[in-house]
Motif scaffolding. Structure first.
Motif, PDB file in Angstrom:
ATOM      1  N   GLY A 152      71.530  28.399 -27.679  1.00 20.87           N
ATOM      2  CA  GLY A 152      71.339  29.711 -27.080  1.00 20.87           C
ATOM      3  C   GLY A 152      70.920  29.663 -25.623  1.00 20.87           C
ATOM      4  O   GLY A 152      70.300  28.702 -25.157  1.00 20.87           O
ATOM      5  N   SER A 153      71.275  30.718 -24.905  1.00 19.88           N
ATOM      6  CA  SER A 153      70.875  30.863 -23.507  1.00 19.88           C
ATOM      7  C   SER A 153      69.654  31.771 -23.422  1.00 19.88           C
ATOM      8  O   SER A 153      69.388  32.572 -24.321  1.00 19.88           O
ATOM      9  CB  SER A 153      72.027  31.445 -22.679  1.00 19.88           C
ATOM     10  OG  SER A 153      72.447  32.691 -23.211  1.00 19.88           O
ATOM     11  N   THR A 201      74.370  44.477 -28.631  1.00 23.27           N
ATOM     12  CA  THR A 201      73.972  43.953 -29.942  1.00 23.27           C
ATOM     13  C   THR A 201      73.032  44.897 -30.655  1.00 23.27           C
ATOM     14  O   THR A 201      73.225  45.240 -31.824  1.00 23.27           O
ATOM     15  CB  THR A 201      73.306  42.569 -29.781  1.00 23.27           C
ATOM     16  OG1 THR A 201      74.178  41.686 -29.072  1.00 23.27           O
ATOM     17  CG2 THR A 201      73.004  41.975 -31.152  1.00 23.27           C
ATOM     18  N   GLN A 255      72.923  38.624 -29.742  1.00 24.70           N
ATOM     19  CA  GLN A 255      71.622  38.109 -30.150  1.00 24.70           C
ATOM     20  C   GLN A 255      71.540  38.079 -31.679  1.00 24.70           C
ATOM     21  O   GLN A 255      71.392  39.130 -32.312  1.00 24.70           O
ATOM     22  CB  GLN A 255      70.502  38.969 -29.564  1.00 24.70           C
ATOM     23  CG  GLN A 255      69.113  38.366 -29.704  1.00 24.70           C
ATOM     24  CD  GLN A 255      68.058  39.223 -29.044  1.00 24.70           C
ATOM     25  OE1 GLN A 255      68.290  40.389 -28.736  1.00 24.70           O
ATOM     26  NE2 GLN A 255      66.882  38.656 -28.813  1.00 24.70           N
ATOM     27  N   SER A 274      78.108  38.245 -24.972  1.00 21.71           N
ATOM     28  CA  SER A 274      77.117  37.458 -25.717  1.00 21.71           C
ATOM     29  C   SER A 274      76.440  38.378 -26.722  1.00 21.71           C
ATOM     30  O   SER A 274      76.495  39.595 -26.604  1.00 21.71           O
ATOM     31  CB  SER A 274      76.080  36.847 -24.776  1.00 21.71           C
ATOM     32  OG  SER A 274      75.374  37.857 -24.085  1.00 21.71           O
ATOM     33  N   TRP A 277      70.228  33.919 -27.285  1.00 18.04           N
ATOM     34  CA  TRP A 277      71.502  34.581 -27.060  1.00 18.04           C
ATOM     35  C   TRP A 277      72.648  33.579 -27.162  1.00 18.04           C
ATOM     36  O   TRP A 277      72.597  32.513 -26.565  1.00 18.04           O
ATOM     37  CB  TRP A 277      71.530  35.234 -25.680  1.00 18.04           C
ATOM     38  CG  TRP A 277      70.595  36.393 -25.564  1.00 18.04           C
ATOM     39  CD1 TRP A 277      69.252  36.342 -25.317  1.00 18.04           C
ATOM     40  CD2 TRP A 277      70.923  37.774 -25.709  1.00 18.04           C
ATOM     41  NE1 TRP A 277      68.722  37.600 -25.292  1.00 18.04           N
ATOM     42  CE2 TRP A 277      69.721  38.510 -25.520  1.00 18.04           C
ATOM     43  CE3 TRP A 277      72.094  38.469 -25.957  1.00 18.04           C
ATOM     44  CZ2 TRP A 277      69.682  39.883 -25.590  1.00 18.04           C
ATOM     45  CZ3 TRP A 277      72.064  39.849 -26.026  1.00 18.04           C
ATOM     46  CH2 TRP A 277      70.859  40.535 -25.839  1.00 18.04           C
ATOM     47  N   LEU A 278      73.658  33.914 -27.953  1.00 20.41           N
ATOM     48  CA  LEU A 278      74.846  33.069 -28.075  1.00 20.41           C
ATOM     49  C   LEU A 278      75.965  33.665 -27.233  1.00 20.41           C
ATOM     50  O   LEU A 278      76.323  34.833 -27.388  1.00 20.41           O
ATOM     51  CB  LEU A 278      75.293  32.981 -29.537  1.00 20.41           C
ATOM     52  CG  LEU A 278      74.413  32.145 -30.468  1.00 20.41           C
ATOM     53  CD1 LEU A 278      74.956  32.201 -31.894  1.00 20.41           C
ATOM     54  CD2 LEU A 278      74.336  30.700 -29.993  1.00 20.41           C
ATOM     55  N   LYS A 279      76.512  32.861 -26.349  1.00 22.60           N
ATOM     56  CA  LYS A 279      77.590  33.319 -25.474  1.00 22.60           C
ATOM     57  C   LYS A 279      78.941  33.121 -26.142  1.00 22.60           C
ATOM     58  O   LYS A 279      79.281  32.021 -26.564  1.00 22.60           O
ATOM     59  CB  LYS A 279      77.551  32.573 -24.148  1.00 22.60           C
ATOM     60  CG  LYS A 279      76.539  33.115 -23.164  1.00 22.60           C
ATOM     61  CD  LYS A 279      76.771  32.533 -21.781  1.00 22.60           C
ATOM     62  CE  LYS A 279      75.860  33.201 -20.756  1.00 22.60           C
ATOM     63  NZ  LYS A 279      76.128  32.699 -19.385  1.00 22.60           N
ATOM     64  N   ILE A 280      79.709  34.200 -26.238  1.00 16.05           N
ATOM     65  CA  ILE A 280      81.079  34.122 -26.727  1.00 16.05           C
ATOM     66  C   ILE A 280      82.024  33.850 -25.561  1.00 16.05           C
ATOM     67  O   ILE A 280      82.986  33.093 -25.688  1.00 16.05           O
ATOM     68  CB  ILE A 280      81.469  35.427 -27.442  1.00 16.05           C
ATOM     69  CG1 ILE A 280      80.520  35.660 -28.638  1.00 16.05           C
ATOM     70  CG2 ILE A 280      82.912  35.376 -27.913  1.00 16.05           C
ATOM     71  CD1 ILE A 280      80.756  36.967 -29.351  1.00 16.05           C
ATOM     72  N   SER A 281      81.732  34.469 -24.429  1.00 18.21           N
ATOM     73  CA  SER A 281      82.479  34.231 -23.198  1.00 18.21           C
ATOM     74  C   SER A 281      81.519  34.455 -22.034  1.00 18.21           C
ATOM     75  O   SER A 281      80.321  34.653 -22.239  1.00 18.21           O
ATOM     76  CB  SER A 281      83.693  35.163 -23.107  1.00 18.21           C
ATOM     77  OG  SER A 281      83.274  36.515 -22.976  1.00 18.21           O
ATOM     78  N   GLU A 282      82.029  34.419 -20.831  1.00 16.39           N
ATOM     79  CA  GLU A 282      81.176  34.613 -19.666  1.00 16.39           C
ATOM     80  C   GLU A 282      80.577  36.014 -19.617  1.00 16.39           C
ATOM     81  O   GLU A 282      79.497  36.221 -19.072  1.00 16.39           O
ATOM     82  CB  GLU A 282      81.980  34.349 -18.391  1.00 16.39           C
ATOM     83  CG  GLU A 282      82.294  32.887 -18.163  1.00 16.39           C
ATOM     84  CD  GLU A 282      81.041  32.042 -17.992  1.00 16.39           C
ATOM     85  OE1 GLU A 282      80.071  32.534 -17.402  1.00 16.39           O
ATOM     86  OE2 GLU A 282      81.033  30.891 -18.472  1.00 16.39           O
TER      87      GLU A 282
END
Length: 410
Positions: free
Chosen positions: A88-89, A356, A107, A105, A97-102
């Motif tokens: 996670g970022s 989210t 939570q 994202s 937070w998990l990023k799916i793309s730039e």
């Protein structure tokens, strides 16, 4: 299908529409002074469109199906929480937070709120009617809740972690916990809270030093303005102090749309998310804030009526869990700026910017709609394959039968 859609609760849908309007207006006002955030109100409209689709889509599916496969959902949710801990970022000190793309994202901690409600309902409806046993029911349910609680605490997200505890308490209450266990639990929670407050205020320097060592000093910056404002640093007091001044300056009718001096000058941080209540209170005053609270009241009132009309146990359990989740978020968010609660970064439901949070809240309303549509079916249709005795009950039955046979032979 259209006939089924027309059976959805129109009052709830209308309240959500009004909340959407308030959210878009407040987000626009809270981001207008920052060019980097000038499209957030448009994104909020997109999130709400996706949210209304989720309300209808989830509402048309029988909620008993979600309850039936809640264990699978629980496993998937735990996996996402674990991935958030590892990959996670970080956003606002929370590493979840998990990023799916730039640009996209999500939570997992927010998603798990709905999963936890469904899973706890799944655990309770598996057993027969009657009061919950302490060792047989309450302790295992608490352990299942502790797992995501610990994972989210490891993400440095105290607000969502405490939300799980509130959901647990709400579900146990509607799940028919014994009165003596409830009294004991309330007593323990009260004693722990009083002990924490006394210890924190008396040993403030030692606690702050400890939090610095474990790199959680920002917790003190959020708790100090609530418990020991005289010892709080200027940095710690900046948010709550300016927010309080902005709310007070709003008066009865507010300063007017886009006329909030504290909001428009940027003196209050995160006016599009955590502090969005400040925008409403300063620019629309007591009237605007009261209207928002009234909409929450109507929403929860409708949910209570749907729960009362439901024939099985799963429906009311789910609804009470959702109500507990929403009430906690509202009270924590608003109370933090009124000096009643510490500042934990909890968003204001249906109002704060955030895809989210909004989508999960709308999905929960979808569950409520499903309960309204399918809650009049008999309870026996819920989990027929799981209504029998549990594994431990079968083992105990074999043991007692064995004792009885040996007695007969002798």
């Amino acid at each position: 299908m259209w006939k089924t859609v027309k059976k959805l609760d129109g009052v709830i849908l209308f309240v959500l529409l009004l909340l959407m309007i308030m959210s878009v207006v407040a987000v626009y006002s809270g981001t207008r002074f920052d060019p980097k955030l000038d499209s957030h109100h448009v994104k909020t409209i997109y999130f709400y469109i996706a949210g209304f689709i989720a309300v209808i889509g989830i509402g048309l599916i029988n909620y008993k199906l979600y309850v039936k496969y809640a264990l699978l959902l629980y496993g998937i949710g735990i996996l996402f929480l674990f991935l958030a801990n590892v990959l996670g970022s970080k956003v606002n000190n929370a590493n979840g937070w998990l990023k799916i793309s730039e640009s996209i994202s999500f939570q997992p901690a927010e998603l798990f709120k709905m999963i936890l409600i469904l899973f706890l309902a799944h655990l309770i409806v598996k057993r027969k009617r009657g009061e919950l046993g302490f060792w047989r029911d309450v302790v295992p349910i608490g352990c299942w809740t502790f797992v995501p609680f610990a994972l989210v605490m490891a993400q440095n997200d105290l607000g969502n972690a405490l939300g799980y505890v509130v959901i647990l308490v709400a579900v146990l209450w509607i799940g028919n916990i014994k009165l003596k266990h409830a009294i004991i639990g309330v007593t323990i929670i009260g004693a722990v809270l009083i002990g924490f407050i006394k210890s924190y205020t008396f040993y403030h320097e030692e606690v702050f030093t400890f939090l610095e060592k474990i790199k959680r000093e920002h917790w003190a910056e959020r708790i100090d303005p609530w418990l020991v404002p005289e010892k709080a640093t200027a940095k710690a007091m900046w948010h709550t102090k300016n927010a309080g001044l902005a709310i007070g300056s709003g008066g009865i009718t507010g300063k007017g749309f886009l006329e909030g001096t504290s909001v428009q000058s940027g003196r209050v941080p995160y006016t599009y998310s955590d502090s969005i209540f400040v925008v409403i209170a300063e620019e629309f005053g007591f009237v605007g804030a009261s209207l928002l609270i009234l909409l929450y009241f109507i929403l929860i009132h409708r949910m209570v009526l749907i729960a009362l009309g439901c024939k099985d146990r799963a429906g009311p359990i789910i609804i009470v869990g959702i109500i507990g989740m929403l009430l906690y978020q509202v009270f924590e968010n608003v109370g933090a700026f009124l000096g009643l609660m510490p500042l934990t970064g909890i968003t204001l439901p249906f109002i704060s910017y955030g895809g989210t949070s909004l989508l999960i809240n709308m999905a929960c309303i979808g569950l409520v709609m499903s309960i309204k549509l399918y809650g009049d079916e008999d309870e026996d249709e819920l989990l027929p394959e799981e209504q029998g005795p549990s594994l431990m009950q079968r083992i105990w039955s074999l043991v007692t039968q064995g004792k009885g046979k040996s007695h007969d032979v002798s």
